[in-house]
Structure formats: C-alpha cells, structure tokens
Design an enzyme around this catalytic site. Structure first.
Site, PDB file in Angstrom:
ATOM      1  N   ARG A   7       6.165  43.006 -35.092  1.00 21.31           N
ATOM      2  CA  ARG A   7       6.711  41.869 -35.846  1.00 21.31           C
ATOM      3  C   ARG A   7       5.981  41.643 -37.162  1.00 21.31           C
ATOM      4  O   ARG A   7       6.560  41.164 -38.133  1.00 21.31           O
ATOM      5  CB  ARG A   7       6.629  40.596 -34.996  1.00 21.31           C
ATOM      6  CG  ARG A   7       7.483  40.650 -33.740  1.00 21.31           C
ATOM      7  CD  ARG A   7       7.092  39.544 -32.777  1.00 21.31           C
ATOM      8  NE  ARG A   7       5.691  39.690 -32.362  1.00 21.31           N
ATOM      9  CZ  ARG A   7       5.076  38.879 -31.511  1.00 21.31           C
ATOM     10  NH1 ARG A   7       5.723  37.861 -31.004  1.00 21.31           N
ATOM     11  NH2 ARG A   7       3.811  39.078 -31.184  1.00 21.31           N
ATOM     12  N   LYS A  67      -6.303  37.022 -16.953  1.00 20.53           N
ATOM     13  CA  LYS A  67      -5.312  36.066 -17.442  1.00 20.53           C
ATOM     14  C   LYS A  67      -4.832  35.158 -16.307  1.00 20.53           C
ATOM     15  O   LYS A  67      -4.897  35.518 -15.138  1.00 20.53           O
ATOM     16  CB  LYS A  67      -4.111  36.802 -18.051  1.00 20.53           C
ATOM     17  CG  LYS A  67      -4.443  37.566 -19.321  1.00 20.53           C
ATOM     18  CD  LYS A  67      -3.176  38.161 -19.936  1.00 20.53           C
ATOM     19  CE  LYS A  67      -3.478  38.859 -21.238  1.00 20.53           C
ATOM     20  NZ  LYS A  67      -2.254  39.427 -21.875  1.00 20.53           N
ATOM     21  N   SER A 111       5.909  35.152 -26.015  1.00 21.13           N
ATOM     22  CA  SER A 111       5.652  34.305 -24.850  1.00 21.13           C
ATOM     23  C   SER A 111       4.795  33.108 -25.234  1.00 21.13           C
ATOM     24  O   SER A 111       5.032  31.987 -24.765  1.00 21.13           O
ATOM     25  CB  SER A 111       4.959  35.114 -23.746  1.00 21.13           C
ATOM     26  OG  SER A 111       5.799  36.151 -23.277  1.00 21.13           O
ATOM     27  N   HIS A 141      11.618  40.244 -26.182  1.00 18.58           N
ATOM     28  CA  HIS A 141      11.381  41.334 -25.219  1.00 18.58           C
ATOM     29  C   HIS A 141      12.697  41.992 -24.813  1.00 18.58           C
ATOM     30  O   HIS A 141      12.779  43.221 -24.686  1.00 18.58           O
ATOM     31  CB  HIS A 141      10.692  40.787 -23.965  1.00 18.58           C
ATOM     32  CG  HIS A 141       9.335  40.211 -24.217  1.00 18.58           C
ATOM     33  ND1 HIS A 141       8.910  39.041 -23.627  1.00 18.58           N
ATOM     34  CD2 HIS A 141       8.309  40.640 -24.978  1.00 18.58           C
ATOM     35  CE1 HIS A 141       7.676  38.782 -24.016  1.00 18.58           C
ATOM     36  NE2 HIS A 141       7.285  39.731 -24.837  1.00 18.58           N
TER      37      HIS A 141
END
Length: 382
Positions: A93, A41, A131, A17
């Site tokens: 990614r 969440k 994360s 990040h």
C-alpha cells in the site's frame, strides 16, 4: 501457477485482504491462506475463529478454490513451501510497506529457504484498509455502520457479536456470577442474537445493528449525563428486549410486539427485579405514548429514535433497511404509509416533541428534521 499462498494474522480479514486473495485467484489454480498464530500477539479472535471467518467470507463470494491453513510453530514461508506453495502474494500500500515486505522476502528466501513473494498494489479505495485501521473504528456512535464498509459480511457479523457479548457480560456482571447464572445468561444471549430474534435473516432494521447502535447511544448518554447506574442498567435491559419479538401481527387480539417482548423479558428470569424494565419495554409502544408512563420512558424512546438524526450515509442505510423490512407492501402503499409516518414524526420534531429527553433533542432534532424531509421528498417523487 498451480498454487499461491497468502499469509497474515487476519484479525479480522478486511476487504483489502479479500482483494489480494482475489488477485491470487487470477494467478493460480488454488489459493492457500496461511493463518499465522503468533503467541506474542493477542488477537481478538482465536485462530480457529479466524479460519472460520475467512472460509465463510470466501464461500460468500463463491470462491471455492481457497483453503485456509493455520501455521503453528513454524515460519509461514517455510510452512508454505512444505505444502508445495512456491510463491506467496502480498499487498503493497505504501513505500513503508514495500521496505518492510522486501526485508521479509529476503529473509524468507535467503535464510529460511521458503517461498518467494509476489507483490500487488491494491486500488486507491483500499489503500488504507488494514486490520489495525478497522479495529480503531470501534467505539463511537455509528462505528458499526462505518466498519461494515471495510470488512466482508462474516467478519462484520463476528465482530458485532463479539462487541455485543462484552456488553452483555458487563450488564450481567459475569465476573461475580456463578457458573449456573452465567450459563443461563449465555443461553439468553444466544437466543437474543440468534435467528429467532435480532439475528434473524428477515430482520433488516430491528437487528444486531440496531442493538449495537442503541447500546452505543445509551453508553454515550450515560457518560455525558451521569445518571444513576441502576437506571442505566434498567434502560439497557429494556433495550436488549424491546424489539426481541417483532413481526406483523394480523390478529387484532394478538399481543403487541412490545407486550410480547415484555413477557419474554419477564420469562427470562435474568434479574431479581424484573417489573421495572418490563414496564419500560411496554412504554416503547409508539401507539400508546400517552397511556403508558415510566420515569425512563423519554430516554429509551429517544435512544430508539436517535437513528433519525444520524449523518446522511447512516440514515440512508436505515431508510433502505426499513423498506426491506416492509417488503411485503406494494411500492405505492409503502410510500403512502411511510410518508404519513414520517410527516407525523417530522411535525413532532418541528414542535420540539420528538425527543422527550433534552440531551437527545440537542444532539439530533435538527438533523432528524432534515433527514425526514429529504426522505419524504424522495417518496413523493416515486
């Protein structure tokens, strides 16, 4: 471009990040991090805690053109546009990332009339850092040393404190304690992890990392050997306090670090039976190994020495930290004294006497010999 936004849950923010944020800084005068608060969440850190961690991480890098906004009850892309941010930046990614982000981008623009998205591709060494990846590291012995490579300092510090907090609350059975007892234990947790104890800036080895590593060793030992749970608690109590008082005492008449730590423990009044753990703390004094006995001494000393038998990367971190802790010594003096201490410990390991507990000897003795011999060779080479 005047403003660019970066959004996410960021629980925790990772070095991946941080790379994207830095890329954003190269494209715009100002970067706004939109921190989404999703009720569905259950993040490890609250939105306010995450905002603080992100701000501290950016400040640590000297990035003063980054601000953080918590988004509640709105879509991030729409909230961004309301604040004059026309573009968001996202890291891609994998091809799966692209497919997902492309769908989000279309929704943001076509449905929400929100900010557009710019995509960037992180370098290979950050390609797998997320994360979720970082969260999955927690648990096994050495997890903290591994995690440290993938998150900025403030995120690591917050994570370690959170982990230690759980350990502390379990040790003192917060679930069944009254408010007064919990407040008292809270005060001691803050003191032990604060700047005057393990959280001190000058604590390069006997610090929060040391606490985490040792408590993990105790947990794994207990899981394998199934000792009396009461003994495990005593070992944990002693370990929390055994290096709480740590310094370089020039006065021969002053109390040893171990005695001062034992007195701190006794003065904490955290438990009903305090003397057993106090004697165990005193037993960690390596200069009085023969003089002080305790039925759990071999376990606690083995926990303390287990760092010597870790893999090479962890051992190198440990060796560098020890040098920093003794930075007041000139190089030649340090090499001589550190070399002598390692030679003594290495001889004990070769004689099978370094780890008094058989479990730790089996796990770490051979690796400890290799690590210490390599360090002694480096010290001798100057």
């Amino acid at each position: 471009m005047k403003k660019i936004g970066f959004s996410g849950t960021l629980d925790p923010i990772t070095n991946g990040h941080m790379w994207v944020i830095n890329e954003a800084r190269s494209l715009a005068d100002e970067v706004v991090v939109f921190l989404s608060e999703n009720p569905a969440k259950k993040p490890k850190f609250s939105a306010e805690e995450r905002k603080s961690i992100i701000s501290l991480s950016c400040t640590e890098q000297g990035w003063h053109n980054v601000s953080v906004v918590i988004v509640r009850g709105d879509y991030t892309a729409r909230a961004a546009k309301k604040q004059g941010v026309e573009c968001l930046i996202r890291g891609i990614r994998t091809t799966a990332d692209f497919d997902y982000e492309n769908l989000i981008q279309q929704t943001n623009v076509d449905v929400l009339q929100g900010a557009k998205t710019v995509f960037v591709m992180p370098p290979r060494d950050l390609g797998s850092v997320s994360s979720s990846f970082v969260k999955a590291l927690e648990g096994p012995i050495g997890w903290n040393w591994i995690m440290k490579k993938f998150v900025p300092g403030p995120a690591y510090h917050a994570w370690v404190l959170s982990w230690l907090r759980k350990e502390w609350e379990t040790l003192w059975d917060y679930e069944h304690r009254d408010a007064t007892a919990i407040a008292h234990a809270d005060d001691w947790f803050a003191r032990l992890t604060g700047p005057d104890c393990y959280g001190g800036a000058a604590r390069y080895y006997h610090n929060l990392d040391h606490l985490v590593h040792g408590l993990c060793e105790i947990r794994v030992w207990a899981g394998n050997m199934r000792p009396d749970p009461a003994d495990v608690d005593i070992i944990k109590q002693a370990f929390w306090f055994h290096d709480a008082e740590y310094g370089h005492h020039g006065d021969p008449a002053a109390a040893t670090n171990e005695e001062a730590s034992a007195q701190m423990w006794l003065g904490s009044h955290l438990g009903q039976e305090m003397d057993d753990a106090a004697e165990l703390i005193r037993a960690t004094d390596h200069f009085q190994e023969a003089a002080i006995t305790h039925r759990l001494k071999d376990v606690l000393l083995s926990v303390d020495l287990a760092i010597l038998g870790q893999d090479d990367e962890v051992y190198q971190n440990y060796a560098r930290a020890i040098r920093q802790e003794y930075s007041h010594m000139a190089d030649d003096v340090y090499r001589e004294q550190r070399g002598a201490a390692l030679a003594h410990l290495c001889r004990k390991a070769q004689q099978g006497l370094l780890f008094g507990n058989a479990y730790f000897a089996e796990q770490y003795n051979e690796r400890a010999i290799d690590n210490m011999q390599r360090e002694m060779a480096r010290l001798a080479a100057g």
